[in-house]
Write an enzyme that holds these catalytic residues in place. Structure first.
Site, short mmCIF file in Angstrom:
data_model
loop_
_atom_site.label_atom_id
_atom_site.label_comp_id
_atom_site.label_asym_id
_atom_site.label_seq_id
_atom_site.Cartn_x
_atom_site.Cartn_y
_atom_site.Cartn_z
N LEU A 92 0.79 -1.23 0.00
CA LEU A 92 0.00 0.00 0.00
C LEU A 92 0.82 1.28 0.00
CD1 LEU A 92 -2.78 -1.13 2.51
CD2 LEU A 92 -2.67 -1.50 0.03
N ASP A 145 24.42 -8.81 8.20
CA ASP A 145 24.76 -9.88 7.27
C ASP A 145 26.27 -9.95 7.02
OD1 ASP A 145 24.21 -11.94 5.26
OD2 ASP A 145 24.81 -10.41 3.82
#
EC number: 4.6.1.17
Length: 174
Positions: A92, A145
């Protein structure tokens, strides 16, 4: 000691009606907000978050000796790319032609860790808070990461909107 059974009267200010959730239709369905009648204004949003780690891991990042390469440079690019793709990630959200995205990452020995701050700018009918928050989140995830092989206990904390300018609701600052 006797207790007074009469409670003092207090007046409370009339509560403001809660604003409606703009992404929920009259029947409760999810919907994209129609911004076609809103004027294009200059809008800015700034978000921030932290990546907390051990001092040894931070030293590895700062020295440029992380096995995967330039941690801060890679995270900066990842954050900018994420801001540009927010509408693909968050349902949205309107796709926006962003005019400026900056991601600044400052090593902080006091945490120890990194403070990540994103600033996003657009001239349009809707704000860029989600783009700034997405940029910070993805930059923090990229740092994680790139260093997880060295330290699994890294924490991502405190992601929040710091400032918002423009639009009907005006200026917001923490």
């Amino acid at each position: 000691m006797a207790r007074n059974p009469v409670k003092p009267r207090t007046t409370t200010p009339k509560a403001k009606a809660s604003p409606a959730l703009t992404h929920i239709g009259a029947s409760g369905e999810a919907r994209m907000v129609d911004v076609s009648d809103k004027p294009a204004t200059e809008r800015l949003a700034v978000a921030e978050g932290r990546v907390v780690m051990t001092r040894a891991t931070l030293d590895l990042i700062v020295s440029g000796n992380a096995k995967k390469g330039d941690v801060l440079g890679t995270a900066r690019i990842a954050g900018i790319m994420a801001a540009k793709r927010t509408s693909e990630l968050i349902p949205l959200c309107h796709p926006l032609a962003l005019s400026k995205v900056t991601v600044d990452i400052e090593p902080d020995a006091r945490l120890p860790g990194c403070i990540v701050r994103a600033s996003v700018k657009v001239s349009g009918p809707t704000g860029v808070e989600m783009e700034a928050l997405t940029a910070v989140t993805v930059a923090c995830l990229t740092i994680y990461d790139m260093i997880k092989a060295v330290e699994r206990g890294v924490r991502i904390e405190g992601i929040h909107l710091v400032e918002k300018l423009g639009g009907k609701s005006g200026h917001y600052r923490v």
